[in-house]
Design an enzyme around this catalytic site. Structure first.
Site, mmCIF file in Angstrom:
data_model
loop_
_atom_site.group_PDB
_atom_site.id
_atom_site.type_symbol
_atom_site.label_atom_id
_atom_site.label_comp_id
_atom_site.label_asym_id
_atom_site.label_seq_id
_atom_site.Cartn_x
_atom_site.Cartn_y
_atom_site.Cartn_z
ATOM 1 N N LYS A 39 0.961 -1.273 -0.060
ATOM 2 C CA LYS A 39 0.142 -0.049 -0.185
ATOM 3 C C LYS A 39 0.739 1.324 0.041
ATOM 4 O O LYS A 39 2.093 1.086 0.265
ATOM 5 C CB LYS A 39 -0.960 -0.003 1.338
ATOM 6 C CG LYS A 39 -0.110 0.087 2.443
ATOM 7 C CD LYS A 39 -1.118 -0.013 3.774
ATOM 8 C CE LYS A 39 -0.466 -0.237 4.910
ATOM 9 N NZ LYS A 39 -1.049 0.158 6.167
ATOM 10 N N ARG A 136 -10.136 -0.818 15.040
ATOM 11 C CA ARG A 136 -10.261 0.107 14.007
ATOM 12 C C ARG A 136 -11.252 -0.411 13.202
ATOM 13 O O ARG A 136 -12.482 -0.282 13.351
ATOM 14 C CB ARG A 136 -8.747 0.134 13.319
ATOM 15 C CG ARG A 136 -8.684 1.149 12.205
ATOM 16 C CD ARG A 136 -6.927 1.135 11.694
ATOM 17 N NE ARG A 136 -6.646 -0.175 11.140
ATOM 18 C CZ ARG A 136 -5.526 -0.174 10.727
ATOM 19 N NH1 ARG A 136 -4.500 0.938 10.564
ATOM 20 N NH2 ARG A 136 -4.926 -1.510 10.120
ATOM 21 N N TYR A 265 14.175 31.913 5.583
ATOM 22 C CA TYR A 265 12.935 32.601 5.925
ATOM 23 C C TYR A 265 13.103 32.995 7.423
ATOM 24 O O TYR A 265 13.332 32.113 8.163
ATOM 25 C CB TYR A 265 11.837 31.965 5.632
ATOM 26 C CG TYR A 265 11.296 31.766 4.212
ATOM 27 C CD1 TYR A 265 11.426 33.033 3.465
ATOM 28 C CD2 TYR A 265 11.450 30.595 3.544
ATOM 29 C CE1 TYR A 265 10.978 32.780 2.101
ATOM 30 C CE2 TYR A 265 10.917 30.242 2.077
ATOM 31 C CZ TYR A 265 10.874 31.582 1.418
ATOM 32 O OH TYR A 265 10.778 31.562 0.127
ATOM 33 N N MET A 314 10.265 25.478 0.523
ATOM 34 C CA MET A 314 9.580 24.442 -0.140
ATOM 35 C C MET A 314 10.508 23.535 -1.381
ATOM 36 O O MET A 314 9.986 22.335 -1.341
ATOM 37 C CB MET A 314 8.353 25.122 -1.267
ATOM 38 C CG MET A 314 7.446 24.289 -1.803
ATOM 39 S SD MET A 314 6.192 24.909 -2.756
ATOM 40 C CE MET A 314 5.110 25.824 -1.559
HETATM 41 C C1 LIG Z 1 -3.760 -4.192 8.148
HETATM 42 C C2 LIG Z 1 -2.313 -4.521 7.930
HETATM 43 N N1 LIG Z 1 -1.604 -5.488 7.851
HETATM 44 C C3 LIG Z 1 -0.272 -5.409 7.649
HETATM 45 C C4 LIG Z 1 0.444 -4.101 7.728
HETATM 46 C C5 LIG Z 1 2.051 -4.173 7.687
HETATM 47 O O1 LIG Z 1 2.465 -3.592 8.780
HETATM 48 P P1 LIG Z 1 3.874 -3.659 8.947
HETATM 49 O O2 LIG Z 1 4.484 -2.729 7.828
HETATM 50 O O3 LIG Z 1 4.395 -3.177 10.274
HETATM 51 O O4 LIG Z 1 4.503 -5.054 8.445
HETATM 52 C C6 LIG Z 1 -0.290 -3.025 7.855
HETATM 53 C C7 LIG Z 1 0.565 -1.706 8.009
HETATM 54 O O5 LIG Z 1 0.073 -0.810 8.468
HETATM 55 C C8 LIG Z 1 -1.630 -2.886 7.970
HETATM 56 O O6 LIG Z 1 -2.371 -2.072 8.152
#
Ligand SMILES: Cc1ncc(COP(=O)(O)O)c(C=O)c1O
Length: 390
Positions: A39, A136, A265, A314
């Site tokens: 992700k 969550r 700045y 920036m």
């Molecule tokens: C649902 C879920 N699984 C697995 C992971 C992976 O975690 P890590 O990067 O600590 O291995 C995350 C990361 O935030 C997550 O949100």
């Protein structure tokens, strides 16, 4: 890190050989399938390239993302196998996700109904999500059995997996809580089996839980940070992970300023005596947090630490290179990575900002080109631009 200043203003180098080596270490530790978490563009490293490398080199056939765009981008990039979307998919995105054979996360009956209504043709693959202590997404134990059984009756859905997320597996002091989460997960799975709902795939361990615990890895672990070379549990766990990303730029101008001269700045810095100041074309629009201004952060020049002076702009920042003999325009500036005996890690940048390495890596700006090193060779001419044209 190579000095690429003749081609790029600022750049990131991702070492795919180290990625594979980190993956193998985690796979050995887990004794279960490892699902790379890619992700947020693989925590800033470039999701398609990371996933395709692991697919080609390590035969990985399962990946996790969070958004519909991330999921579709993996498929368009040629990633096969299980792609789990761990977030919530908006209703209108379901047909495209289903066509792309993306597996969705179902955290309750209400969302399951939404997915069931939108599903067409072949059943939509889903993984049920339990909340065992993260607070969550997911069903709490009190409702999980009833809701899961109801979800199993909905048309158009196929339950392929069940998962939960550990909230505190990076904190050894919370190990009993983590084990409690695991026990809760197991209780729900066993209760569902008793009621005749048997689910093929179970997964609950992130990187820290994979490293810090035995026996809770189940069929699959979801690893992000560890693959990128960082460890979130502090004790020595005998696993040698190496950061795969380095971040560089170069000095574009160097000048000597007299005592009392101000830099940046708001006149945030005033030289106490004569100083050599180097200007680096890297600023907060590139993901360098403004919070590292005024000496809170430092970069490496000629193997030595040069503190950031003044406020980060920036597109630029200034370093004090007074003590670094010979520092001059064209010199490599290492923001993250090694230079001679010194090294700066994402944890080093995270400390003064009171944040975590994850945020530093994910925060590296889109306009910073990512270059890849594979089989020891740096591909200088084919950067990944994260949405910008090269
Ligand atoms: C649902 C879920 N699984 C697995 C992971 C992976 O975690 P890590 O990067 O600590 O291995 C995350 C990361 O935030 C997550 O949100």
């Amino acid at each position: 890190m190579d000095n690429l200043s003749e081609k790029y203003r600022v750049w990131v180098e991702v070492d795919l050989d180290k990625l594979c080596s980190n993956y193998r270490q985690m796979a050995k530790r887990a004794r279960a399938k490892v699902m790379p978490v890619v992700k947020a563009d693989a925590y800033g490293h470039g999701a398609v390239r990371v996933a395709k490398t692991l697919q080609a080199e390590e035969a990985v056939r399962q990946f996790a993302v969070v958004t519909q765009e991330e999921a579709i981008a993996l498929r368009k990039g040629g990633v096969e196998g299980l792609v789990l979307l761990m977030g919530i998919a908006p209703k209108d995105s379901i047909p495209a996700l289903q066509t792309a054979d993306i597996t969705l996360c179902v955290p309750n009956l209400e969302i399951a109904k939404r997915y069931s209504d939108a599903a067409q043709g072949k059943p939509l693959k889903i993984h049920l999500k339990l909340d065992t202590g993260m607070g969550r997404l997911g069903m709490r134990e009190e409702n999980a059995i009833e809701e899961s059984l109801a979800i199993a009756q909905l048309p158009g859905l196929h339950i392929e997996g069940i998962f939960t997320q550990m909230s505190s597996s990076d904190l050894p002091g919370e190990d009993p809580f983590t084990m409690g989460q695991y026990e809760c997960f197991k209780r729900v799975i066993e209760a569902l089996e008793e009621k005749g709902l048997s689910i093929p795939l179970h997964h609950c361990a992130n990187s820290a839980a994979t490293m810090g615990f035995d026996g809770i890895h189940w069929d699959m672990v979801r690893n992000g940070l560890s693959l990128y070379g960082y460890q979130s549990r502090e004790e020595d766990l005998g696993i040698e992970l190496r950061p795969i990303l380095s971040w560089g730029s170069s000095i574009v101008q160097c000048k000597t300023v007299p005592g009392g001269a101000s830099v940046g700045y708001d006149r945030g810095y005033k030289a106490e005596g004569e100083k050599r100041i180097a200007t680096v074309p890297l600023g907060y629009a590139d993901g360098l947090s403004h919070g590292l201004s005024l000496g809170k952060g430092a970069f490496l020049v000629r193997g030595k630490k040069a503190p950031i002076v003044g406020k980060i702009c920036m597109d630029m920042c200034m370093l004090d290179v007074t003590g670094i003999e010979g520092a001059q325009p064209g010199d490599l500036v290492t923001v993250l990575g090694e230079d001679g005996p010194e090294m700066i890690s994402a944890d080093d940048l995270a400390g003064p900002l009171d944040t975590i390495s994850y945020e530093i890596l994910c925060g590296i700006g889109k306009r910073v080109p990512r270059l890849y090193r594979q089989k020891g060779v740096l591909e200088k001419d084919t950067p990944y631009w994260c949405g910008y044209e090269g």
